[in-house]
Design an enzyme around this catalytic site. Structure first.
Site, PDB file in Angstrom:
ATOM      1  N   GLU A  60       8.820 -17.527 -21.614  1.00 54.85           N
ATOM      2  CA  GLU A  60       8.117 -16.244 -21.692  1.00 54.85           C
ATOM      3  C   GLU A  60       8.960 -15.240 -22.501  1.00 54.85           C
ATOM      4  O   GLU A  60       8.453 -14.514 -23.326  1.00 54.85           O
ATOM      5  CB  GLU A  60       7.905 -15.744 -20.254  1.00 54.85           C
ATOM      6  CG  GLU A  60       7.024 -14.529 -20.101  1.00 54.85           C
ATOM      7  CD  GLU A  60       6.869 -14.133 -18.630  1.00 54.85           C
ATOM      8  OE1 GLU A  60       7.465 -14.785 -17.744  1.00 54.85           O
ATOM      9  OE2 GLU A  60       6.138 -13.161 -18.365  1.00 54.85           O
ATOM     10  N   TYR A  75      -0.243 -15.734  -6.647  1.00 56.57           N
ATOM     11  CA  TYR A  75      -0.042 -14.478  -7.374  1.00 56.57           C
ATOM     12  C   TYR A  75      -0.311 -13.256  -6.503  1.00 56.57           C
ATOM     13  O   TYR A  75      -1.268 -13.222  -5.743  1.00 56.57           O
ATOM     14  CB  TYR A  75      -0.981 -14.444  -8.598  1.00 56.57           C
ATOM     15  CG  TYR A  75      -0.703 -13.257  -9.489  1.00 56.57           C
ATOM     16  CD1 TYR A  75       0.350 -13.285 -10.392  1.00 56.57           C
ATOM     17  CD2 TYR A  75      -1.472 -12.107  -9.401  1.00 56.57           C
ATOM     18  CE1 TYR A  75       0.635 -12.185 -11.188  1.00 56.57           C
ATOM     19  CE2 TYR A  75      -1.208 -10.993 -10.199  1.00 56.57           C
ATOM     20  CZ  TYR A  75      -0.153 -11.047 -11.085  1.00 56.57           C
ATOM     21  OH  TYR A  75       0.132  -9.961 -11.870  1.00 56.57           O
ATOM     22  N   TRP A 135      -5.548 -13.042 -18.627  1.00 56.49           N
ATOM     23  CA  TRP A 135      -5.026 -11.705 -18.949  1.00 56.49           C
ATOM     24  C   TRP A 135      -5.537 -11.291 -20.326  1.00 56.49           C
ATOM     25  O   TRP A 135      -5.560 -12.125 -21.248  1.00 56.49           O
ATOM     26  CB  TRP A 135      -3.499 -11.723 -18.988  1.00 56.49           C
ATOM     27  CG  TRP A 135      -2.811 -11.294 -17.738  1.00 56.49           C
ATOM     28  CD1 TRP A 135      -2.234 -10.078 -17.498  1.00 56.49           C
ATOM     29  CD2 TRP A 135      -2.590 -12.055 -16.535  1.00 56.49           C
ATOM     30  NE1 TRP A 135      -1.676 -10.037 -16.236  1.00 56.49           N
ATOM     31  CE2 TRP A 135      -1.885 -11.239 -15.627  1.00 56.49           C
ATOM     32  CE3 TRP A 135      -2.942 -13.350 -16.135  1.00 56.49           C
ATOM     33  CZ2 TRP A 135      -1.519 -11.666 -14.350  1.00 56.49           C
ATOM     34  CZ3 TRP A 135      -2.577 -13.770 -14.863  1.00 56.49           C
ATOM     35  CH2 TRP A 135      -1.872 -12.943 -13.988  1.00 56.49           C
ATOM     36  N   ARG A 174      13.111 -10.432 -13.045  1.00 54.35           N
ATOM     37  CA  ARG A 174      11.820  -9.767 -12.761  1.00 54.35           C
ATOM     38  C   ARG A 174      12.058  -8.297 -12.383  1.00 54.35           C
ATOM     39  O   ARG A 174      13.190  -7.885 -12.137  1.00 54.35           O
ATOM     40  CB  ARG A 174      11.137 -10.495 -11.586  1.00 54.35           C
ATOM     41  CG  ARG A 174      10.706 -11.912 -11.856  1.00 54.35           C
ATOM     42  CD  ARG A 174       9.466 -12.003 -12.729  1.00 54.35           C
ATOM     43  NE  ARG A 174       8.346 -11.255 -12.207  1.00 54.35           N
ATOM     44  CZ  ARG A 174       7.187 -11.077 -12.866  1.00 54.35           C
ATOM     45  NH1 ARG A 174       7.016 -11.580 -14.072  1.00 54.35           N
ATOM     46  NH2 ARG A 174       6.206 -10.386 -12.333  1.00 54.35           N
ATOM     47  N   ASP A 234       5.689  -4.177 -18.592  1.00 56.11           N
ATOM     48  CA  ASP A 234       5.657  -3.743 -17.192  1.00 56.11           C
ATOM     49  C   ASP A 234       6.794  -2.874 -16.653  1.00 56.11           C
ATOM     50  O   ASP A 234       6.559  -1.839 -16.068  1.00 56.11           O
ATOM     51  CB  ASP A 234       5.548  -4.975 -16.292  1.00 56.11           C
ATOM     52  CG  ASP A 234       4.318  -5.793 -16.605  1.00 56.11           C
ATOM     53  OD1 ASP A 234       3.634  -5.489 -17.601  1.00 56.11           O
ATOM     54  OD2 ASP A 234       4.036  -6.735 -15.860  1.00 56.11           O
TER      55      ASP A 234
HETATM   56  C1  2M8 Z   1       3.216  -9.663 -17.207  1.00 53.76           C
HETATM   57  O1  2M8 Z   1       2.525  -8.811 -16.296  1.00 53.76           O
HETATM   58  C2  2M8 Z   1       1.946  -9.221 -15.051  1.00 53.76           C
HETATM   59  C3  2M8 Z   1       1.071  -8.068 -14.572  1.00 53.76           C
HETATM   60  O2  2M8 Z   1       0.083  -7.801 -15.528  1.00 53.76           O
HETATM   61  C4  2M8 Z   1       2.936  -9.568 -13.970  1.00 53.76           C
HETATM   62  O3  2M8 Z   1       4.147  -9.451 -14.171  1.00 53.76           O
HETATM   63  O4  2M8 Z   1       2.482  -9.987 -12.893  1.00 53.76           O
HETATM   64  C5  2M8 Z   1       3.414  -8.845 -18.495  1.00 53.76           C
HETATM   65  O5  2M8 Z   1       4.365  -9.420 -19.348  1.00 53.76           O
HETATM   66  C6  2M8 Z   1       2.083  -8.687 -19.225  1.00 53.76           C
HETATM   67  O6  2M8 Z   1       2.269  -8.081 -20.467  1.00 53.76           O
HETATM   68  C7  2M8 Z   1       1.394 -10.042 -19.424  1.00 53.76           C
HETATM   69  O7  2M8 Z   1       0.115  -9.832 -19.960  1.00 53.76           O
HETATM   70  C8  2M8 Z   1       1.280 -10.812 -18.094  1.00 53.76           C
HETATM   71  C9  2M8 Z   1       0.770 -12.241 -18.296  1.00 53.76           C
HETATM   72  O8  2M8 Z   1       1.520 -12.896 -19.289  1.00 53.76           O
HETATM   73  O9  2M8 Z   1       2.546 -10.881 -17.458  1.00 53.76           O
END
Ligand code: 2M8
Length: 442
Positions: A411, A89, A39, A209, A177
């Site tokens: 996280e 995913y 990411w 979530r 998000d």
């Molecule tokens: C979260 O986002 C992803 C989509 O991009 C997800 O929930 O699937 C967010 O917290 C984003 O800011 C972060 O970059 C990503 C990976 O840590 O997770």
């Protein structure tokens, strides 16, 4: 809570172990099960962490990212380096369908959107930490040029009114998000109901979530964009989500400022001039359009519906990080962050909740609707410190250390101090939590 030398040492050790565990071939996954790819902004923060313990990996992390840059300059938000973890995913590379655009890379699949442009301040940090700067001049010159193309892409394609404010066209581009701010955008239309199996809730409890209904909107924006072949003009015309976001734009401004200094150090004066111009333009845009006097902080603007959206958020303090708020506004924001809106009714919470307690959508464990995020604390601590609010900066820093010591490398964390919320939330052994700890314990 007092942190003695050995507590700090063991936290440092654990951070290193976490980063090593999440290292793959040339990049770091944010969290082994939940997010098995690369990411953009995670990589940026993680690369700064790596630069304190393994400079080779710090550079390689970014090199891998630049390797997926689109021909129009966009650096994508996810790079799907391999196929197998797709079972873990969703939405996967196929759903994003980056091949719908001729401008996407041919050797690797990516999403068709971007994320907060952190790479400018990341590169300056890495360069300042190099022991032998001369040896890596080529790497830094090439990296600065890549980020220059990225910012040029943003200003050319995302600022239709020439305001210095770029828009995001998917909520995932914000990095925050399920931020409550989008609720008013979703309320204006209904997304179709998609038939899909979520994978995030295999790893993390549903209550932490976004909701299934929210996911329909996220999927719909991707589908609409993909059907436009990720053509920027077409997406601008049809997408229901076009937001000027204070965090995204402040990060862009900060990166411009850092890149201006770095370009000079690398003997690239003409780039430095352009970065300065972009910095001034975005600072002006943020200050003239995004401050909400009643709320006492910066806020969001919905470009599609031509309306300001105000919610108390951690992201609304981000202009302090870029040094673009006046002293008067900084004072207002210092007052706000120390009020019950961010510390809770008894003024005893951890800082800084992603959404203020006074918002009707506040939820202490649901992702970007209340929980504390380590990397946001890091940038707010820098911001408040710059304006002389040393105690606030200390608290932002210490709260992350205390939360990680007590609850683990999660996280995100609940801002409320109580037995009910004694655990951490979201993914475990999280890469940017480890990287941020290395940075704040420096
Ligand atoms: C979260 O986002 C992803 C989509 O991009 C997800 O929930 O699937 C967010 O917290 C984003 O800011 C972060 O970059 C990503 C990976 O840590 O997770």
């Amino acid at each position: 809570m007092n942190f003695n030398h050995s507590a700090i040492e063991s936290l440092r050790e654990r951070s290193i172990v976490t980063l090593k565990k999440n290292w793959r071939e040339g990049f770091t996954v944010p969290s082994a099960n939940l997010y098995p790819f690369q990411w953009l902004w995670d990589s940026g923060f993680v690369s700064m962490g790596w630069s304190l313990i393994d400079k080779y990996k710090a550079r390689l992390e970014l090199e891998t990212l630049f390797g997926a840059q689109w021909e129009n300059g966009m650096i994508p938000h996810i790079i799907f380096h391999n196929d197998s973890p797709e079972k873990q995913y969703f939405p996967d590379a196929k759903f994003h369908g980056s091949e719908a655009s001729d401008l996407s890379p041919k050797h690797v699949k990516t999403t068709g959107m971007t994320q907060p442009p952190v790479l400018g301040f990341v590169l300056e940090f890495l360069f300042e930490n190099e022991i032998d700067k001369q040896k890596y001049l080529d790497f830094y010159r090439s990296a600065v040029k890549s980020v220059f193309r990225f910012h040029q892409y943003l200003y050319q394609n995302r600022d239709p009114k020439n305001e210095g404010l770029v828009y995001i066209r998917h909520n995932w581009e914000s990095g925050t998000d399920n931020c409550a701010v989008w609720d008013s955008v979703w309320a204006r239309y209904s997304a179709p109901t998609y038939d899909f199996v979520r994978k995030d809730t295999l790893h993390v409890d549903q209550s932490q979530r976004p909701t299934k209904k929210d996911y329909n909107y996220y999927m719909n924006l991707i589908e609409l964009s993909r059907n436009c072949g990720y053509d920027e003009q077409k997406m601008y015309e049809i997408l229901p989500f076009l937001i000027q976001d204070p965090l995204f734009n402040s990060i862009l401004a900060k990166s411009n400022q850092c890149l201006s200094r770095l370009s000079n150090a690398l003997d690239l004066p003409e780039l430095s001039v352009q970065f300065d111009e972009w910095y001034a333009k975005t600072a002006h845009g943020i200050n003239t359009k995004l401050f909400d006097d009643v709320l006492g902080q910066y806020t969001y603007f919905d470009l599609k519906n031509n309306v300001q959206i105000s919610e108390p958020t951690a992201m609304g303090f981000a202009p302090l990080f870029a040094g673009i708020a006046s002293e008067e506004r900084a004072n207002k924001m210092a007052e706000l962050i120390l009020s019950k809106h961010f510390l809770g009714e008894n003024l005893d919470g951890y800082l800084c909740p992603s959404l203020g307690y006074s918002s009707s959508a506040f939820d202490p464990v649901r992702y970007w609707r209340g929980p504390i995020w380590p990397h946001i604390n890091w940038l707010l601590a820098i911001g408040f410190k710059q304006y002389g609010f040393l105690e606030i900066a200390e608290k932002l820093r210490n709260d992350i250390i205390e939360l990680s010591v007590k609850k683990g490398f999660y996280e995100y964390f609940s801002p409320i101090k109580s037995e009910e919320f004694k655990i951490g939330y979201g993914g475990e052994d999280f890469s940017w939590t480890a990287a941020i700890l290395l940075l704040i314990m420096e």
